[in-house]
Design a protein around this motif. Structure first.
Motif, PDB file in Angstrom:
ATOM      1  N   VAL A  30     -18.224  17.502-114.661  1.00 34.73           N
ATOM      2  CA  VAL A  30     -17.234  17.677-115.723  1.00 34.73           C
ATOM      3  C   VAL A  30     -16.193  18.619-115.438  1.00 34.73           C
ATOM      4  N   SER A  31     -15.210  18.430-114.998  1.00 29.25           N
ATOM      5  CA  SER A  31     -14.166  19.230-114.540  1.00 29.25           C
ATOM      6  C   SER A  31     -12.728  18.858-115.395  1.00 29.25           C
ATOM      7  N   LEU A  32     -12.012  20.084-114.965  1.00 29.80           N
ATOM      8  CA  LEU A  32     -10.298  19.528-115.489  1.00 29.80           C
ATOM      9  C   LEU A  32      -9.907  18.270-114.644  1.00 29.80           C
ATOM     10  N   GLU A  33     -10.094  18.349-113.368  1.00 24.58           N
ATOM     11  CA  GLU A  33      -9.656  17.125-112.507  1.00 24.58           C
ATOM     12  C   GLU A  33     -10.264  15.806-113.140  1.00 24.58           C
ATOM     13  N   VAL A  34     -11.709  15.836-113.626  1.00 21.99           N
ATOM     14  CA  VAL A  34     -12.018  14.550-114.237  1.00 21.99           C
ATOM     15  C   VAL A  34     -11.308  14.127-115.443  1.00 21.99           C
ATOM     16  N   PHE A  35     -11.123  14.886-116.350  1.00 19.85           N
ATOM     17  CA  PHE A  35     -10.291  14.709-117.361  1.00 19.85           C
ATOM     18  C   PHE A  35      -8.937  14.393-117.327  1.00 19.85           C
ATOM     19  N   THR A  36      -8.239  15.154-116.216  1.00 22.60           N
ATOM     20  CA  THR A  36      -6.943  14.532-116.076  1.00 22.60           C
ATOM     21  C   THR A  36      -6.909  13.191-115.333  1.00 22.60           C
ATOM     22  N   GLY A  37      -8.053  12.797-114.614  1.00 24.96           N
ATOM     23  CA  GLY A  37      -8.043  11.379-114.189  1.00 24.96           C
ATOM     24  C   GLY A  37      -8.060  10.531-115.328  1.00 24.96           C
ATOM     25  N   ILE A  38      -8.903  10.931-116.174  1.00 21.31           N
ATOM     26  CA  ILE A  38      -9.361  10.082-117.315  1.00 21.31           C
ATOM     27  C   ILE A  38      -8.208   9.791-118.256  1.00 21.31           C
ATOM     28  N   ILE A  39      -7.154  10.784-118.602  1.00 21.79           N
ATOM     29  CA  ILE A  39      -6.101  10.795-119.204  1.00 21.79           C
ATOM     30  C   ILE A  39      -5.160  10.048-118.739  1.00 21.79           C
ATOM     31  N   GLY A  40      -4.712  10.254-117.319  1.00 20.11           N
ATOM     32  CA  GLY A  40      -3.958   9.420-116.450  1.00 20.11           C
ATOM     33  C   GLY A  40      -4.158   8.066-116.568  1.00 20.11           C
ATOM     34  N   VAL A  41      -5.405   7.609-116.283  1.00 21.45           N
ATOM     35  CA  VAL A  41      -5.729   6.158-116.439  1.00 21.45           C
ATOM     36  C   VAL A  41      -5.823   5.416-117.520  1.00 21.45           C
ATOM     37  N   ILE A  42      -6.130   6.154-118.673  1.00 18.65           N
ATOM     38  CA  ILE A  42      -6.079   5.565-120.174  1.00 18.65           C
ATOM     39  C   ILE A  42      -4.575   5.415-120.204  1.00 18.65           C
ATOM     40  N   SER A  47       0.239   1.700-121.276  1.00 17.32           N
ATOM     41  CA  SER A  47       1.476   1.550-120.701  1.00 17.32           C
ATOM     42  C   SER A  47       1.232   0.133-120.346  1.00 17.32           C
ATOM     43  N   ILE A  48       0.452  -0.381-119.472  1.00 18.13           N
ATOM     44  CA  ILE A  48       0.340  -1.904-118.928  1.00 18.13           C
ATOM     45  C   ILE A  48       0.103  -2.884-120.102  1.00 18.13           C
ATOM     46  N   LEU A  96      -9.234  11.382-105.573  1.00 19.88           N
ATOM     47  CA  LEU A  96      -9.013   9.926-105.313  1.00 19.88           C
ATOM     48  C   LEU A  96     -10.236   9.169-105.936  1.00 19.88           C
ATOM     49  N   SER A  97     -11.253   9.602-105.884  1.00 14.60           N
ATOM     50  CA  SER A  97     -12.500   9.023-106.402  1.00 14.60           C
ATOM     51  C   SER A  97     -12.544   8.984-107.881  1.00 14.60           C
ATOM     52  N   ILE A  98     -12.169  10.090-108.361  1.00 16.21           N
ATOM     53  CA  ILE A  98     -11.818  10.501-109.832  1.00 16.21           C
ATOM     54  C   ILE A  98     -11.086   9.134-110.512  1.00 16.21           C
ATOM     55  N   VAL A  99      -9.821   9.302-109.622  1.00 14.35           N
ATOM     56  CA  VAL A  99      -8.995   8.043-110.255  1.00 14.35           C
ATOM     57  C   VAL A  99      -9.531   6.474-110.057  1.00 14.35           C
ATOM     58  N   PHE A 100     -10.141   6.354-109.131  1.00 16.01           N
ATOM     59  CA  PHE A 100     -10.692   5.135-108.675  1.00 16.01           C
ATOM     60  C   PHE A 100     -11.758   4.881-109.704  1.00 16.01           C
ATOM     61  N   LEU A 101     -12.811   5.565-109.851  1.00 11.57           N
ATOM     62  CA  LEU A 101     -13.744   5.325-110.903  1.00 11.57           C
ATOM     63  C   LEU A 101     -13.302   5.209-112.211  1.00 11.57           C
ATOM     64  N   ALA A 102     -12.449   5.936-112.892  1.00  9.34           N
ATOM     65  CA  ALA A 102     -11.759   5.667-114.119  1.00  9.34           C
ATOM     66  C   ALA A 102     -11.236   4.620-114.098  1.00  9.34           C
ATOM     67  N   THR A 103     -10.385   4.070-113.264  1.00  8.42           N
ATOM     68  CA  THR A 103      -9.787   3.019-113.141  1.00  8.42           C
ATOM     69  C   THR A 103     -10.421   1.505-113.194  1.00  8.42           C
ATOM     70  N   GLY A 105     -13.381   1.403-114.305  1.00  7.49           N
ATOM     71  CA  GLY A 105     -14.275   1.518-115.645  1.00  7.49           C
ATOM     72  C   GLY A 105     -13.652   1.391-116.612  1.00  7.49           C
ATOM     73  N   PHE A 106     -12.211   1.723-116.793  1.00  9.33           N
ATOM     74  CA  PHE A 106     -11.414   1.778-118.024  1.00  9.33           C
ATOM     75  C   PHE A 106      -9.946   1.351-118.289  1.00  9.33           C
ATOM     76  N   VAL A 107      -9.227   1.138-117.256  1.00  9.36           N
ATOM     77  CA  VAL A 107      -8.130   0.596-117.407  1.00  9.36           C
ATOM     78  C   VAL A 107      -8.042  -0.883-117.904  1.00  9.36           C
ATOM     79  N   VAL A 108      -9.030  -1.672-117.856  1.00  2.52           N
ATOM     80  CA  VAL A 108      -8.946  -3.073-118.374  1.00  2.52           C
ATOM     81  C   VAL A 108      -9.007  -2.971-119.875  1.00  2.52           C
ATOM     82  N   PRO A 109     -10.186  -2.407-120.516  1.00  4.57           N
ATOM     83  CA  PRO A 109     -10.449  -2.096-121.898  1.00  4.57           C
ATOM     84  C   PRO A 109      -9.077  -1.571-122.425  1.00  4.57           C
ATOM     85  N   ALA A 110      -8.462  -0.414-121.790  1.00  2.00           N
ATOM     86  CA  ALA A 110      -7.536   0.200-122.630  1.00  2.00           C
ATOM     87  C   ALA A 110      -6.329  -0.653-122.591  1.00  2.00           C
TER      88      ALA A 110
END
Length: 476
Positions: A30-42, A47-48, A96-103, A105-110
């Motif tokens: 749990v870190s700022l970087e993780v939440f940054t990655g999640i927010i960006g991916v969502i 947008s998509i 990179l790993s944060i964005v990959f795993l968030a993508t 997992g969550f970009v499709v439902p979003a």
């Protein structure tokens, strides 16, 4: 019905965004970087989805699209934890790993759920004369849904239920809602959706997931030490957080804990102390100090209520300390000034100390609660260029007259990394006694003070409330 659909899908996207942090925590912390990655991916998914949904509404019959999109969105929500658990164990902890795993997992439902709103707007747009009012009203409804999803998840759902049943329930709700919009296209379609959604949601809700305990802030596991049957290791978000021996609380398995014990014994005469712990973890030191210094008055500031329960049920904690369940930055205000002999800082969010507990402003508050001869010991983790360790020392130097850092020589040179113990006091430290205590224990740690410490901190900065980028400072 159109307003309900937009409200629900918009709320669901924000529910997913908040739950994403819980699902990723076992693998990324749990870190700022993780939440940054999640927010960006969502946001990318929104947008998509909005773009593709608008194009689909212009090229296809828009009245036939919301139902299938909600069903697909619901099923993809249910699959998200499965995907995360599949890829999670193999990723590192870096942007990179944060964005990959968030993508994955969550970009499709979003995206699927965000495609619904522009399609509904097209359906409701009967005339260009009312374009502004239609678009504006549905934009407001979607935003209201997002606000509702944020509040109900953060303030209610996470506190009341484990993450996977919430995800399963959300996916089932979306799938059934979408199926209801598809009634009339043949009996088998809603029935098939019902069977698949209920089966998938039930399987997900009944699965254990990667955590033995899912607290409000951590994925927690308690592991029996195979080499010491009475030993218990507390793991939080893949990190080894604490170790206790259920029959011998004086046994300190972690090197940094042994260093802290050396500092305490070198600077205080035998007997009870007044102690404040920032962070409870496995409650190692409340048990250790009660065993070695009976009568010690110990207060622990711990934000995570379930960790306290785990300490009592699994880690031998028997109320050797008073526990205040609140954020330490707020709860320390209730500690009487100039009363504490020893402050132990051992609060972590992943590998980092929560940033608001690292700043000069917070350290000054700690100092104001310490007796004139009091000590503040903090455990920090760092690697590589040691920006965080150096900056923590600099911050201590901005508040205390006497500061030291204790770690193995290879850590201090940057050749290796791990736990650093930093000490601050307004009174002189008994460095010779500390060096003797380390040697008598057989430890290899070096103690840096004075000119050696100044040389170590070259390049460090004083952490302040308006600038404390601790997540970015740690090389992993």
């Amino acid at each position: 019905m159109a307003r309900v659909v937009v409200f629900t899908t918009s709320a669901s996207v924000l529910i997913i965004e908040i739950l994403a942090g819980r699902l990723l925590a076992p693998y990324l912390g749990v870190s700022l970087e993780v939440f940054t990655g999640i927010i960006g991916v969502i946001l990318a998914g929104i947008s998509i989805g909005a773009w593709l949904g608008g194009r689909a509404a212009d090229r296809l019959d828009p009245t036939r699209l919301p139902g299938p999109l909600m069903v697909a969105g619901g099923l993809s929500v249910i699959l998200s934890p499965v995907i995360i658990d599949f890829f999670g164990p193999g990723v590192g902890i870096n942007p990179l790993s944060i964005v990959f795993l968030a993508t994955v997992g969550f970009v499709v439902p979003a995206a699927l759920l965000s495609a619904v709103s522009p399609i509904v707007v097209k359906i409701r747009l009967a005339s260009l004369d009312n374009t502004g009012s239609v678009v504006g009203s549905y934009s407001a409804i979607g935003t209201a849904g997002a606000i509702f999803g944020t509040f109900v998840t953060g303030f209610v759902l996470i506190a009341a239920f484990p993450t996977r049943p919430i995800v399963a329930g959300l996916g089932l709700l979306l799938s059934l809602g979408g199926a209801s919009l598809m009634i009339g296209r043949g009996r088998w379609v809603p029935l098939a959706v019902l069977l698949v959604a209920v089966g998938s949601a039930t399987a997900l809700a009944s699965s254990d997931g990667p955590c033995q305990y899912e607290t409000t802030y951590h994925c927690a596991d308690v592991v029996v030490d195979p080499d010491r049957p009475t030993g218990r290791l507390l793991i939080l978000d893949r990190g080894h957080n604490s170790y206790v021996d259920l029959e011998d609380p004086t046994y300190l398995d972690f090197r940094y804990a042994r260093v802290m014990a050396d500092v305490i014994d070198a600077n205080f005469a035998s007997g009870p102390l007044s102690v404040l712990s920032i962070g409870g973890g496995g409650f190692t030191f409340p048990q250790y100090l009660e065993a070695t210094r009976p009568g010690t008055d110990h207060v622990v500031l711990e934000i995570d209520r379930l960790l306290v329960d785990i300490g009592r049920s699994e880690l031998g904690f028997e109320d050797e300390a008073e526990v205040v369940i609140a954020d330490a930055r707020q709860s320390i205000q209730d500690v009487p000034p100039a009363t504490i002999d020893l402050v132990i800082g051992d609060a972590f969010s992943g590998l980092t100390v929560p940033w608001h507990l690292t700043t000069a402003e917070f350290v000054s508050i700690v100092d104001s609660r310490m007796a004139p001869t009091g000590l503040y010991l903090i455990n920090v983790i760092d690697y590589g260029d040691l920006d965080f360790a150096m900056s923590t020392v600099k911050t201590f130097e901005a508040v205390f007259d006497h500061v030291a850092v204790i770690a193995p020589p290879s850590y201090l040179s940057g050749e290796a990394g791990g736990n650093f113990v930093i000490v601050g006091s307004q009174a002189a430290l008994d460095t010779p006694a500390l060096i003797r205590a380390i040697a008598e224990r057989g430890g290899s740690e070096a103690v840096l003070t004075g000119a050696d410490l100044e040389s170590f901190t070259t390049g460090g900065l004083v952490l302040r409330d308006d600038f404390a980028p601790v997540d970015q400072m740690i090389d992993r």
